[in-house]
Write a protein that holds these residues in place. Structure first.
Motif, short mmCIF file in Angstrom:
data_model
loop_
_atom_site.label_atom_id
_atom_site.label_comp_id
_atom_site.label_asym_id
_atom_site.label_seq_id
_atom_site.Cartn_x
_atom_site.Cartn_y
_atom_site.Cartn_z
N SER A 11 0.85 -1.19 0.00
CA SER A 11 0.00 0.00 0.00
C SER A 11 0.89 1.24 0.00
N ILE A 12 0.71 2.08 -1.01
CA ILE A 12 1.54 3.28 -1.18
C ILE A 12 0.61 4.50 -1.17
N ASP A 13 0.97 5.50 -0.37
CA ASP A 13 0.11 6.67 -0.23
C ASP A 13 0.91 7.96 -0.41
N SER A 14 0.55 8.73 -1.43
CA SER A 14 1.12 10.07 -1.69
C SER A 14 2.64 10.06 -1.66
N LEU A 15 3.23 9.06 -2.29
CA LEU A 15 4.68 8.90 -2.25
C LEU A 15 5.35 9.78 -3.31
N SER A 16 6.38 10.48 -2.91
CA SER A 16 7.18 11.30 -3.82
C SER A 16 8.66 11.07 -3.54
N LEU A 17 9.46 11.23 -4.58
CA LEU A 17 10.92 11.16 -4.41
C LEU A 17 11.56 12.22 -5.29
N THR A 18 12.44 12.99 -4.68
CA THR A 18 13.19 14.03 -5.40
C THR A 18 14.68 13.80 -5.20
N TYR A 19 15.40 13.69 -6.33
CA TYR A 19 16.85 13.59 -6.26
C TYR A 19 17.44 15.00 -6.14
N VAL A 20 18.42 15.14 -5.27
CA VAL A 20 19.09 16.43 -5.09
C VAL A 20 20.58 16.24 -5.29
N ASN A 21 21.17 17.05 -6.17
CA ASN A 21 22.63 17.06 -6.32
C ASN A 21 23.10 18.49 -6.53
N GLN A 78 5.95 11.62 -8.03
CA GLN A 78 5.15 12.66 -7.37
C GLN A 78 3.76 12.13 -7.01
N ASN A 79 3.47 12.15 -5.73
CA ASN A 79 2.13 11.79 -5.21
C ASN A 79 1.60 10.48 -5.78
N VAL A 80 2.41 9.44 -5.69
CA VAL A 80 2.00 8.12 -6.17
C VAL A 80 1.21 7.41 -5.07
N SER A 81 0.00 7.00 -5.40
CA SER A 81 -0.82 6.22 -4.47
C SER A 81 -1.36 5.00 -5.20
N LEU A 82 -1.16 3.83 -4.63
CA LEU A 82 -1.68 2.60 -5.21
C LEU A 82 -1.61 1.49 -4.18
N SER A 83 -2.38 0.44 -4.43
CA SER A 83 -2.32 -0.74 -3.56
C SER A 83 -2.32 -1.99 -4.42
N ILE A 84 -1.68 -3.01 -3.91
CA ILE A 84 -1.56 -4.29 -4.61
C ILE A 84 -2.00 -5.38 -3.65
N GLU A 85 -2.95 -6.17 -4.08
CA GLU A 85 -3.52 -7.19 -3.22
C GLU A 85 -2.65 -8.45 -3.17
N GLU A 86 -2.84 -9.25 -2.13
CA GLU A 86 -2.11 -10.50 -2.02
C GLU A 86 -2.43 -11.41 -3.20
#
Length: 249
Positions: free
Chosen positions: A5-15, A24-32
């Motif tokens: 279960s993923i809720d409002s997931l974001s990732l930003t690379y900084v260099n 950006q704002n990834v929400s999804l779920s995967i059932e068994e």
């Protein structure tokens, strides 16, 4: 119950050049027991998300829940077999790392070799095997640790078409029989449709969930090879192709 279960997931690379949002704002779920594919334009963050699920990267914001995060198997495009180890020692490597390399676990690993028709190769080194055989060994090595969640990052893309189609059938049948939850990252729409319960389409970077396609049961009841001949397959392909093409045109 959701395995992932993923809720409002974001990732930003900084260099030193600045900040670059990858997801950006990834929400999804995967059932068994569900098989889900991630598709989308190159660089949209599919593999990045898979790495976060695997625990190799940490998101910048949002949350992720994995029912059994200690039980994840990761199968990559390249088999990464150790060339100086026999096939038997390669497939039991994960067990040794986990400290579960007892006699029962070892027998289970050898049983997988038997099921995949590779018992006679157990004393061989990887260079003696074909590409398809090596990927079967990589799959066995992953299954030998008995993961509840399988992450598949383009595991068939380096194979010739005939070998690829055969391995798709093998992987699909095995994961269904073992009731594994699986996530496949692929650029191949046909492969995603043929193997999945759902296909999740991501937008260009920063990757977002653009659309979710539920594969018709009529296709899911077939093997991946048979599904490509099904009358509903082409309609599903065109539907996903049209949406993907909007991003790449």
């Amino acid at each position: 119950m959701s395995n992932v279960s993923i809720d409002s997931l974001s990732l930003t690379y900084v260099n030193e050049s600045g900040a670059f949002p990858a997801l950006q704002n990834v929400s999804l779920s995967i059932e068994e027991g569900e098989f889900v594919s991630f598709i989308g334009p190159s660089g949209c963050g599919k593999t990045t998300l898979l790495s976060i699920i695997a625990g190799l990267l940490e998101q910048t914001s949002g949350s992720i829940f994995i029912k059994n995060k200690e039980s994840i198997g990761y199968m990559l495009q390249h088999d990464y077999l150790f060339p100086w180890l026999s096939i038997e020692k390669n497939i039991t490597l994960g067990q040794r790392i986990q400290g579960s390399d007892n006699e029962i676990a070892h027998r289970k690993a050898l049983k997988w070799l038997e099921r995949f028709g590779l018992t006679d190769k157990k004393n061989d080194l990887p260079q003696a095997l074909s590409g398809g055989m090596r990927q079967r060994v990589a799959l066995i090595r992953t299954l030998a640790t008995d993961p509840s969640l399988m992450l598949l990052d383009e595991p068939f893309s380096a194979l010739d078409q005939q070998t690829k189609l055969k391995l798709e059938d093998l992987v699909s049948a095995t994961l269904k029989a073992e009731q594994k939850t699986a996530i496949l990252v692929t650029h191949d729409i046909s492969e995603a449709i043929a193997m999945s319960d759902r296909v999740i389409l991501f937008s260009p970077r920063p990757g977002k969930v653009a659309q979710v396609f539920t594969i018709p049961q009529s296709i899911r009841d077939c093997t991946p090879f048979e599904s490509r001949q099904h009358q509903d397959f082409q309609d599903q392909f065109q539907l996903i192709w049209k949406e993907l093409d909007r991003f790449e045109s």
